[in-house]
Motif scaffolding. Structure first.
Motif, PDB file in Angstrom:
ATOM      1  N   TYR A   1      43.290  49.785  44.685  1.00  0.00           N
ATOM      2  CA  TYR A   1      42.824  49.259  45.961  1.00  0.00           C
ATOM      3  C   TYR A   1      43.626  48.035  46.365  1.00  0.00           C
ATOM      4  N   SER A   2      43.945  47.969  47.639  1.00  0.00           N
ATOM      5  CA  SER A   2      44.588  46.787  48.184  1.00  0.00           C
ATOM      6  C   SER A   2      43.583  45.644  48.241  1.00  0.00           C
ATOM      7  N   LEU A   3      43.993  44.479  47.767  1.00  0.00           N
ATOM      8  CA  LEU A   3      43.108  43.319  47.818  1.00  0.00           C
ATOM      9  C   LEU A   3      42.829  42.944  49.272  1.00  0.00           C
ATOM     10  N   ILE A   4      41.563  42.846  49.599  1.00  0.00           N
ATOM     11  CA  ILE A   4      41.148  42.373  50.911  1.00  0.00           C
ATOM     12  C   ILE A   4      40.550  40.984  50.723  1.00  0.00           C
ATOM     13  N   VAL A   5      41.106  40.007  51.399  1.00  0.00           N
ATOM     14  CA  VAL A   5      40.607  38.641  51.294  1.00  0.00           C
ATOM     15  C   VAL A   5      39.434  38.502  52.257  1.00  0.00           C
ATOM     16  N   GLU A   6      38.241  38.521  51.689  1.00  0.00           N
ATOM     17  CA  GLU A   6      37.035  38.508  52.512  1.00  0.00           C
ATOM     18  C   GLU A   6      36.651  37.077  52.876  1.00  0.00           C
ATOM     19  N   PRO A   7      36.278  36.863  54.137  1.00  0.00           N
ATOM     20  CA  PRO A   7      35.823  35.518  54.536  1.00  0.00           C
ATOM     21  C   PRO A   7      34.643  35.069  53.682  1.00  0.00           C
ATOM     22  N   GLY A   8      34.619  33.798  53.369  1.00  0.00           N
ATOM     23  CA  GLY A   8      33.510  33.242  52.617  1.00  0.00           C
ATOM     24  C   GLY A   8      33.676  33.275  51.120  1.00  0.00           C
TER      25      GLY A   8
ATOM     26  N   GLY B   1      36.665  48.186  35.302  1.00  0.00           N
ATOM     27  CA  GLY B   1      37.338  47.300  36.250  1.00  0.00           C
ATOM     28  C   GLY B   1      38.395  46.459  35.577  1.00  0.00           C
ATOM     29  N   VAL B   2      39.579  47.030  35.426  1.00  0.00           N
ATOM     30  CA  VAL B   2      40.690  46.314  34.782  1.00  0.00           C
ATOM     31  C   VAL B   2      41.366  45.381  35.788  1.00  0.00           C
ATOM     32  N   GLN B   3      41.594  45.874  36.988  1.00  0.00           N
ATOM     33  CA  GLN B   3      42.221  45.163  38.121  1.00  0.00           C
ATOM     34  C   GLN B   3      43.694  44.837  37.883  1.00  0.00           C
ATOM     35  N   SER B   4      44.045  44.282  36.730  1.00  0.00           N
ATOM     36  CA  SER B   4      45.444  43.967  36.421  1.00  0.00           C
ATOM     37  C   SER B   4      45.575  43.798  34.915  1.00  0.00           C
ATOM     38  N   PHE B   5      46.792  43.979  34.426  1.00  0.00           N
ATOM     39  CA  PHE B   5      47.094  43.689  33.027  1.00  0.00           C
ATOM     40  C   PHE B   5      47.919  42.411  32.887  1.00  0.00           C
ATOM     41  N   VAL B   6      48.126  41.690  33.978  1.00  0.00           N
ATOM     42  CA  VAL B   6      48.987  40.506  33.980  1.00  0.00           C
ATOM     43  C   VAL B   6      48.106  39.262  34.002  1.00  0.00           C
ATOM     44  N   PRO B   7      48.215  38.385  32.997  1.00  0.00           N
ATOM     45  CA  PRO B   7      47.297  37.244  32.894  1.00  0.00           C
ATOM     46  C   PRO B   7      47.242  36.354  34.125  1.00  0.00           C
ATOM     47  N   HIS B   8      48.384  36.025  34.737  1.00  0.00           N
ATOM     48  CA  HIS B   8      48.295  35.092  35.867  1.00  0.00           C
ATOM     49  C   HIS B   8      47.642  35.750  37.087  1.00  0.00           C
ATOM     50  N   VAL B   9      47.756  37.068  37.209  1.00  0.00           N
ATOM     51  CA  VAL B   9      47.071  37.768  38.298  1.00  0.00           C
ATOM     52  C   VAL B   9      45.565  37.761  38.053  1.00  0.00           C
ATOM     53  N   LEU B  10      45.163  38.048  36.822  1.00  0.00           N
ATOM     54  CA  LEU B  10      43.744  38.013  36.482  1.00  0.00           C
ATOM     55  C   LEU B  10      43.167  36.617  36.702  1.00  0.00           C
ATOM     56  N   SER B  11      43.940  35.593  36.382  1.00  0.00           N
ATOM     57  CA  SER B  11      43.482  34.226  36.575  1.00  0.00           C
ATOM     58  C   SER B  11      43.237  33.928  38.051  1.00  0.00           C
ATOM     59  N   THR B  12      44.134  34.374  38.918  1.00  0.00           N
ATOM     60  CA  THR B  12      43.958  34.160  40.355  1.00  0.00           C
ATOM     61  C   THR B  12      42.704  34.866  40.858  1.00  0.00           C
ATOM     62  N   LEU B  13      42.407  36.022  40.297  1.00  0.00           N
ATOM     63  CA  LEU B  13      41.211  36.790  40.680  1.00  0.00           C
ATOM     64  C   LEU B  13      39.939  36.278  40.007  1.00  0.00           C
TER      65      LEU B  13
ATOM     66  N   ILE C   1      43.724  46.592  41.247  1.00  0.00           N
ATOM     67  CA  ILE C   1      43.852  45.922  42.544  1.00  0.00           C
ATOM     68  C   ILE C   1      45.281  45.446  42.690  1.00  0.00           C
ATOM     69  N   TYR C   2      45.861  45.687  43.859  1.00  0.00           N
ATOM     70  CA  TYR C   2      47.222  45.190  44.108  1.00  0.00           C
ATOM     71  C   TYR C   2      47.237  44.257  45.316  1.00  0.00           C
ATOM     72  N   GLY C   3      48.237  43.385  45.335  1.00  0.00           N
ATOM     73  CA  GLY C   3      48.379  42.465  46.453  1.00  0.00           C
ATOM     74  C   GLY C   3      47.708  41.122  46.240  1.00  0.00           C
ATOM     75  N   THR C   4      47.455  40.752  44.992  1.00  0.00           N
ATOM     76  CA  THR C   4      46.903  39.433  44.705  1.00  0.00           C
ATOM     77  C   THR C   4      47.952  38.362  45.012  1.00  0.00           C
TER      78      THR C   4
ATOM     79  N   SER D   1      43.018  56.128  48.032  1.00  0.00           N
ATOM     80  CA  SER D   1      43.094  55.107  46.980  1.00  0.00           C
ATOM     81  C   SER D   1      42.781  55.642  45.593  1.00  0.00           C
ATOM     82  N   ASN D   2      42.775  56.971  45.422  1.00  0.00           N
ATOM     83  CA  ASN D   2      42.325  57.536  44.151  1.00  0.00           C
ATOM     84  C   ASN D   2      43.221  58.681  43.700  1.00  0.00           C
ATOM     85  N   TRP D   3      43.514  58.682  42.385  1.00  0.00           N
ATOM     86  CA  TRP D   3      44.370  59.682  41.765  1.00  0.00           C
ATOM     87  C   TRP D   3      43.682  60.207  40.507  1.00  0.00           C
TER      88      TRP D   3
END
Length: 410
Positions: free
Chosen positions: A222-229, A153-165, A193-196, A271-273
């Protein structure tokens, strides 16, 4: 956390109706094992996971014993229900963070699966992992225990994106982890994950490029889904962050597909390659193709022959049930023929192999006109359509859910 669906109350003995036996011998059988522990909870995560401090009465050290108990229970239920015994083709150990458990404990789970059902000689055995729980030694140990694939689960290689997640790993350490996994003989899948909130097209391109530099066998995006809660949803509601709109999400998907395609990766599910046919996730593909699997652990879902059920979510309630020798299932559905067909369409349409046109029009005649509209709109691949098959184009992949709803009368 997402609530479980409603359903019938399953029997405490877990016995399955006659429908579960029909055609079972011709279907692949897999096992999913859920490990619900994480060191921290990521702000976007809606999965059934807990930090050790949230579960003082359920420890990672004791948890494998509960897994063994449900595995034994599952084998007994399938046998008593008359479902023919099949070799296990795939095992997926997900979470949570399964690699918080020692490789030897994960290996014990796999050996119990093999003892109960037998593992196919070419079984795919996947373990999910966060990069900061892996090193060269642990990867060698995982391979020695029978693991064939790690999904990182890498999700992103960009520090500020990882911080938001709220992701805690250092993206600079990921290349060493991936090289060590390959050196250990393991296949590698990277999850992105994209769309943070706050992520730019340039940020996303950096993650795509750095992921491809590592030459993984497989990539999920995967597109980020902002889940309630979730914590992320609360930050957006307070105005601290601004959610990315659907058009931008779609452009990020197109950006990913073009980048992957240029690097020789082909999509096989929306969502898979994968780089080669050997690189695709056989376990996940079994979900989309309607195969059978038993889900072990709190909140895990199972599907056997059109019978679907889901376990209680809280690990303490789960542990109490399996220790008592009772089914941990909270709810169950026995799907009728029409519902099974609808699910076949919804899931199959998302795959590269698509659907036979006749399978749609024979069951729902209006689908013929809908498919021609979709073809004219550029949602379908013309060559596949001419050959009698529905395969989504890039544009169609962005609209897959809406199209499947129309094709099934929804």
């Amino acid at each position: 956390m997402a609530s479980l669906p409603e359903g019938d109350i399953p029997p405490t003995d877990g016995l399955l109706p006659e429908q579960a036996r029909e055609g079972a011998a011709a279907k692949d059988f897999g096992v999913y094992i859920h490990v619900p522990f994480c060191t921290v909870r990521c702000g976007y995560c809606d999965f059934n996971t807990y930090t050790p401090g949230e579960l003082p009465e359920v420890s990672p050290e004791d948890y494998p014993e509960r897994v063994f108990q449900e595995l034994d229970f599952a084998a007994g239920v399938l046998d008593a229900s008359g479902v023919p015994k099949r070799e296990v083709q795939t095992v997926f150990i997900g979470g949570g963070t399964p690699t918080l458990l020692a490789p030897s404990r994960l290996g014990q789970m796999l050996r119990r699966v093999d003892t109960l059902w037998g593992m196919s000689p070419r079984a795919e055995v996947t373990v999910e992992a966060n990069p900061d729980t892996l090193d060269a030694q642990r990867l060698v140990e995982l391979a020695a225990q029978g693991v064939t694939r790690v999904s990182v689960g890498v999700q992103s290689f960009v520090p500020h994106v990882l911080s938001t997640l709220d992701r805690t790993h250092n993206p600079g350490s990921v290349p060493d982890v991936i090289r060590a996994a390959s050196d250990a003989g393991l296949q590698v899948s990277l999850d992105l994950i994209y769309g943070t909130p706050g992520e730019s097209s340039a940020d996303w391109q950096e993650s795509l490029d750095r992921a491809l530099e590592l030459e993984p066998d497989h990539i999920s995006a995967y597109s980020l889904i902002v889940e309630p809660g979730t914590a992320l949803a609360r930050r957006i509601r307070r105005g601290e962050l601004e959610a990315i709109d659907e058009d931008t999400q779609a452009s990020f998907y197109e950006q990913a597909d073009e980048t992957f395609r240029d690097a020789g990766y082909e999509w096989y599910e929306v969502s898979n390659w994968s780089h080669t046919s050997e690189g695709l996730s056989r376990h996940n593909l079994s979900y989309w193709l309607g195969s059978d699997w038993w889900g072990i652990g709190p909140g895990a879902h199972s599907h056997i022959g059109g019978v679907r059920w889901w376990n209680v979510k809280h690990p303490r309630a789960y542990a109490d049930r399996v220790k008592a020798g009772h089914s941990p299932a909270l709810g169950r559905e026995v799907l009728d023929e029409h519902t099974r067909w609808v699910e076949m369409v919804m899931l199959g349409l998302r795959t590269r192999q698509g659907l036979a046109i006749d399978s749609l029009t024979d069951h729902y005649p209006p689908a013929g006109a809908i498919l021609h509209e979709a073809l004219d709109a550029g949602w379908l691949q013309p060559e596949a359509f001419t050959a009698g098959r529905v395969e989504l184009s890039l544009k169609g992949r962005l609209l897959a859910d809406g199209l499947s709803a129309r094709l099934t009368g929804g």
